[in-house]
Every structure is written in structure tokens, then in C-alpha cells.
Scaffold this active site. Sequence first.
Site, PDB file in Angstrom:
ATOM      1  N   SER A 267       1.042  -1.194  -0.137  1.00 37.55           N
ATOM      2  CA  SER A 267      -0.031   0.056  -0.130  1.00 37.55           C
ATOM      3  C   SER A 267       0.821   1.165   0.175  1.00 37.55           C
ATOM      4  O   SER A 267       2.005   1.573  -0.884  1.00 37.55           O
ATOM      5  CB  SER A 267      -0.889   0.058   1.036  1.00 37.55           C
ATOM      6  OG  SER A 267      -1.858   0.978   0.998  1.00 37.55           O
ATOM      7  N   ASP A 330      -8.451  -4.393  -6.756  1.00 38.23           N
ATOM      8  CA  ASP A 330      -7.920  -3.495  -5.637  1.00 38.23           C
ATOM      9  C   ASP A 330      -8.108  -1.861  -6.086  1.00 38.23           C
ATOM     10  O   ASP A 330      -7.262  -1.435  -6.933  1.00 38.23           O
ATOM     11  CB  ASP A 330      -6.444  -3.833  -5.151  1.00 38.23           C
ATOM     12  CG  ASP A 330      -5.992  -3.069  -3.988  1.00 38.23           C
ATOM     13  OD1 ASP A 330      -6.787  -2.092  -3.679  1.00 38.23           O
ATOM     14  OD2 ASP A 330      -4.801  -3.473  -3.202  1.00 38.23           O
ATOM     15  N   HIS A 381      -7.472  -5.453  -0.544  1.00 33.56           N
ATOM     16  CA  HIS A 381      -6.358  -4.966  -0.631  1.00 33.56           C
ATOM     17  C   HIS A 381      -5.350  -5.268   0.722  1.00 33.56           C
ATOM     18  O   HIS A 381      -4.514  -4.954   1.294  1.00 33.56           O
ATOM     19  CB  HIS A 381      -6.648  -3.421  -0.037  1.00 33.56           C
ATOM     20  CG  HIS A 381      -5.623  -2.235   0.052  1.00 33.56           C
ATOM     21  ND1 HIS A 381      -4.851  -2.042  -1.040  1.00 33.56           N
ATOM     22  CD2 HIS A 381      -5.098  -1.738   1.102  1.00 33.56           C
ATOM     23  CE1 HIS A 381      -3.724  -1.426  -0.872  1.00 33.56           C
ATOM     24  NE2 HIS A 381      -3.863  -1.064   0.608  1.00 33.56           N
TER      25      HIS A 381
END
Length: 439
Positions: A267, A330, A381
Site C-alpha cells: 500500500s 483493488d 487490499h
Amino acid sequence: MASTISIPNPPLTSHKIRTRRRPISASVASTSTVAARPLTSTAAPSSIALKTTAATVGAKTPLACMWREIQGAEDWDDLVQPLHPLLREEIVRYGESVAACYKVFDLDPSSKRYLNCKYGKNSMLREIGMASSGYEVTKYIYATPDISIPTQTGTCCSRWIGYVSVSGDEEARRLGRRDILVSFRGTVTNTEWIANFMSSLTPARLDPHDPRPDVKVESGFLSLYTSDDSSCKFSSGSCRQQLLSEVSRIVNKYKDEELSITLAGHSMGSSLALLLGYDLAELGLNRNGSNREVPITVYSFGGPRVGNSGFKERCEELGVKVLRVVNVNDPVTKLPGVFLNENCRVLAGRFELPWSCSCYAHVGVELALDFFKMRNPACVHDLDAYIGLLKGPKMAQVKKDGENLLNKAKKFLSSQNLTVWQWQDAARHVGDLVQSLGI
């Protein structure tokens, strides 16, 4: 007063400008399986200067024989589709080093180590069952968000973001080189995500000798990378200062050995990994004792776009290799630049549009995974979901149970009157999306 760090001047020799290759987009879909490929290599085996017996040196592992290809020396040609078993093992291994960041991050407001690592450097890997990883943690890294976020214990700025580690002698022999590994966690609080994605492109200007105003990155990520919190009791200097200093120290310590620099993040952590990779290469800090270039590889898990096309092109020129592991469902991997991205730069494949310098662009080679669980949207995610899918012997077992989030987003946008849709409302809706995903 912010602390300073002396950054070595770039080498007098110019960077080797490599021919840019067209990024490979490969899909590992839920309906396909991973096929094994021959564990062979056309490249000459690399050597590593370690104090070992001749018999040990001669017994090269398959990974030691082709580690440069696995690290992206040839842009992962013929290794991504189908996914090479050695590459899959390495992706999982680096993914687990990032997952460790989440396991040890202290989120207990009553703890003295709140928003820091629960354990000391010498015991961290052992405490989470990774004592046999073959790496030694050398430094913890702290970062300061671009905004001060109130917490239950007051306003806390600097917080633990990841760690630097280096492979031991035995692991270095297995890998075929001494590996310097930097692992970054992603954002834990919703506020940090919203603050970062509401920012804009800004010139990176990380090399004082050559600012390169055309190389632009997302300002929120850059601020997190360069901001300094002088009140932090665990570390001094910005995230950047800490990292450049430690990586340079380790490179110098093992300057006579075969080295690699691996940066892994999930991320927002993948954004920091890419910024660090670019920074090291731009400053020429990835040079060993013989002034040979130490390869830099970024393993990005569910990472957003970081910079514009100028940033992408410069990373490619500097030889920074990036493998982007993404779930096609995602939404974080589609941000920032939902509307202005690499697909909006050229008209009819020929004409460069005026706003191309303001378009976000992904860097590197994409390994696309396909999984979705409608009952728990946050899993699209989730790093553990990424790693679990890669570990699974049969990817075909992973099925879609719901509608693609992007299709939902497109339907929502098509129903809006964009001529009167205020940016405040846009920010609120994006914030709601992020909050619903729990990231």
C-alpha cells in the site's frame, strides 16, 4: 530545528542510461494455474566474497545461479507469465517481510510503545516466528505524516514505519549475494490515506545537484518521506535521512561483496519503497567499493501510483526495477490519477496531450492477481490475501463472489452531474470508499 544529514555527492562518473523496455503486463487469473519453468539461466553465475570453504562455494543453489533475473535484471522476461516458481517464492518471502511490520506494530493506546514496534531489533523476528529468515534487523525506521493526527494520548507525529535488515552469511550463500532489505508497512489510519490522496504532484527535487523539475511525485508521499519530527524519542531525522544513512552504511560495510538492495512495501509503504529506490539511484548511493552499481529492486504489493511520467521514465533510466503485485479488483492500485493517468497522455497513439506532465503513471512490471470476496470488501487490499493467493497451489480455487468495485465506481460516476459536482463532495466520497475498505 530539523536535523540534517550529509548526503554524499554523486559519483563523478555518469549514470549508465539503459534502454527503456516496455513494461510487461501479465495476469495470473483465478482460472489459471502457475506452470513451473526450467530452473536455468543464460547469465553467468554471480560470486559472493564470503569466508566459506571451496566446497560450499561450488554448491550453487538454483536461486544463487539466477538471482539477477529474479531481481528483474531483464525486466522479468518469461518469468511473470507463467509465474516462475523461484520468482513466486521470492515474492512470497518479501511479502512476509512486509507482513511482519503489521504484526509488530503496536496499536494499543495504553502501551508505552503505542504507534511503535512492540519488540526490540534483536528479538523482533524471533517474536513473530521468523527467526529462521536468515536476516538480521539493523535499524528501525520512523516517519512523520504530512499532518498531525490527534490520538487518544494526544497528538502523535512520528511513528514506526518499517525496518532495515541484511542477510546473514548462510542466507547470503543461498541467495548468491548479500541482500539489503528494507520493509515498509502500509497506512493503518483512514486519515492518513485521505490526507495523502487529496494532495497533488510536486517536483521531487531530491538531488541538490540536479533538481529535475520534470520529475514529479505525489506531495503527500514525498512529505511523509522527507518530513522530520524533532520530538521523536526513538529516532532522529526524517524517514529519508534515516534510510539513506543506514543503507549507505551497510553498502560500505560489505563493499567488497556481491550486493543487492531490495525494497518491499504494501500500500502506501510501496510508495515509500519506490521513492527510496529512486532516491538511492539518483544520488548514486547504490555503488559498491569497486564503483559497480548495486541493483535496486522494489517489490510493491497493492501499491498506488507515485509520480508522473517523468518520474517513471527517470526510474527506468536509472535502472530501478519494480515488480508490482496487484489485485485487479483493488481500488488503491488505481489511485491517485483515476482520471489523469498513463492512459490519458497520448491521443490516437501519436499526439502527446498538453496535460501529460500532470498525469500519474505506474512504474515497472505488473503481476496481476484476481480475487474478490463480496462479504468482506477489505480483503481486496489485504496483504495476507495477496500472500495467501500466491502460496496457494491452485489459484483456480480463488473465485469472484461479487461485482468488481471499479464497475461500481463507474456506475456511481456516470450517475453524477460532474459539471456541478463539487470537489468537497468528491473528497468525501473517496474518503467514504477508503473508510469502507478499512485501509
